[in-house]
Motif scaffolding. Structure first.
Motif, short mmCIF file in Angstrom:
data_model
loop_
_atom_site.label_atom_id
_atom_site.label_comp_id
_atom_site.label_asym_id
_atom_site.label_seq_id
_atom_site.Cartn_x
_atom_site.Cartn_y
_atom_site.Cartn_z
N GLY A 139 43.45 -17.37 19.58
CA GLY A 139 43.86 -18.34 18.58
C GLY A 139 43.06 -18.22 17.30
O GLY A 139 43.61 -18.28 16.19
N THR A 143 44.34 -16.82 13.47
CA THR A 143 44.13 -17.64 12.27
C THR A 143 43.40 -16.85 11.19
O THR A 143 43.81 -16.82 10.03
CB THR A 143 43.32 -18.90 12.62
N CYS A 146 45.58 -14.07 9.50
CA CYS A 146 46.58 -14.55 8.55
C CYS A 146 45.97 -14.82 7.18
O CYS A 146 46.50 -14.38 6.15
CB CYS A 146 47.25 -15.81 9.07
N GLY A 168 49.80 -18.80 8.88
CA GLY A 168 48.49 -19.32 9.29
C GLY A 168 48.48 -20.83 9.39
O GLY A 168 47.91 -21.40 10.33
N TRP A 171 50.40 -21.90 12.40
CA TRP A 171 49.62 -21.61 13.61
C TRP A 171 48.52 -22.66 13.82
O TRP A 171 48.32 -23.15 14.94
CB TRP A 171 49.01 -20.21 13.50
N ILE A 172 47.81 -23.00 12.76
CA ILE A 172 46.72 -23.98 12.87
C ILE A 172 47.25 -25.33 13.34
O ILE A 172 46.62 -26.01 14.15
CB ILE A 172 46.00 -24.14 11.51
N SER A 197 53.30 -15.60 16.23
CA SER A 197 52.42 -14.43 16.11
C SER A 197 53.22 -13.18 15.71
O SER A 197 52.69 -12.30 15.02
CB SER A 197 51.68 -14.18 17.43
#
Length: 218
Positions: A139, A143, A146, A168, A171-172, A197
C-alpha cells in the motif's frame, strides 16, 4: 586502461533510448495486468465454493488451486519490475523520479513475495506470518510511486501527471477502508483496489509506449 579508437569501434558508447526495449517492457506491463485479472477470473470459477464478493484474492491463492493466482501474481510482479527498468532507462525527473523507481521495484518484489509465501494470515502458525506486513508495504509503495512519478511524467504530458495524482488520491482514500469492511464484501472491494493499481501501471505503460514510437520515428 584508457579507451582507444579500436575500443570505440568494438564497443560503441550508445546512450540513446532504445525504442524496442521500451516497447517490449510496455507490452509486458499490459500483459502482467491481463494475466493477473485472467488468473483471478479463472480461479473464481475453478476453486470450489468460492464467493468472489465475500472471498478475497488471497483465498484464491491458498489451497489446491493456488498455482492459478500465483502465476498471475508473478506476471504482475514482472510487469512492475519491467516498468521500473523503463523508468530508469528514461529518467524524466530529479530525486522524486528516482524515489518512484525504487517504489515500483519494492511494489513488484512485495507482489512476488505474496505469491511465493503462500501464506495469507489465515491463522497459519508455520513460521513467521508476514502477509499483513507485505500488504501494508504494498500500500505504501503504490502511494509513493503515484506521487513520486507524477512530476516527471508531466514532461511527457500533463495528462499523465493528472492521472497519477488522481490515482494516488483514490488509493489513499480507498485502501485503508479495506481493513474495516465486513467480510461479506471485502472480496469485491479488494478487486476494486487491484483495478486502481492497474491504472498506475497502464498509465506508465502508455507513456513509455508513446515514447518508443517517438524515438523510433526520430
Amino acid at each position: 586502461m584508457q579507451p582507444t579508437d579500436e575500443t570505440d569501434r568494438q564497443m560503441p558508447a550508445e546512450v540513446d533510448e532504445q525504442p524496442l526495449l521500451l516497447l517490449s517492457l510496455s507490452l509486458l506491463a499490459v500483459f502482467g495486468c491481463i494475466a493477473l485479472a485472467a488468473s483471478i477470473l479463472i480461479a473464481d470459477f475453478v476453486v470450489p465454493n468460492h464467493d468472489w464478493i465475500a472471498d478475497t484474492i488471497s483465498d484464491l491463492g491458498a489451497g489446491r488451486y493456488e498455482f492459478i493466482v500465483d502465476i498471475g501474481l508473478y506476471a504482475f510482479s514482472a510487469a512492475l519490475i519491467g516498468l521500473a527498468v523503463s523508468c530508469a532507462h528514461v529518467h524524466l525527473g530529479a530525486w522524486d523520479w528516482s524515489v518512484g523507481i525504487i517504489a515500483i521495484i519494492v511494489f513488484g518484489l512485495l507482489v512476488f513475495l505474496i505469491g511465493a509465501r503462500n501464506e495469507y494470515g489465515d491463522n497459519d502458525s508455520d513460521g513467521w506470518v508476514i502477509h499483513i506486513y507485505l500488504v501494508y508495504g504494498l500500500g505504501v509503495a503504490m502511494t509513493v510511486a503515484c506521487f513520486a512519478l507524477a512530476r516527471g511524467a508531466a514532461r511527457a504530458s500533463p495528462r499523465y501527471r493528472t492521472t497519477l495524482i488522481a490515482t494516488g488520491i483514490v488509493w489513499i482514500v480507498s485502501a485503508p477502508v479495506f481493513f474495516f469492511l465486513p467480510t461479506e464484501i471485502d472480496g469485491i472491494y479488494e478487486r476494486y483496489l487491484g483495478a486502481v493499481s492497474f491504472v498506475l501501471i497502464l498509465t506508465l505503460a502508455h507513456l513509455f509506449y508513446q515514447r518508443s514510437k517517438q524515438q523510433k520515428a526520430s
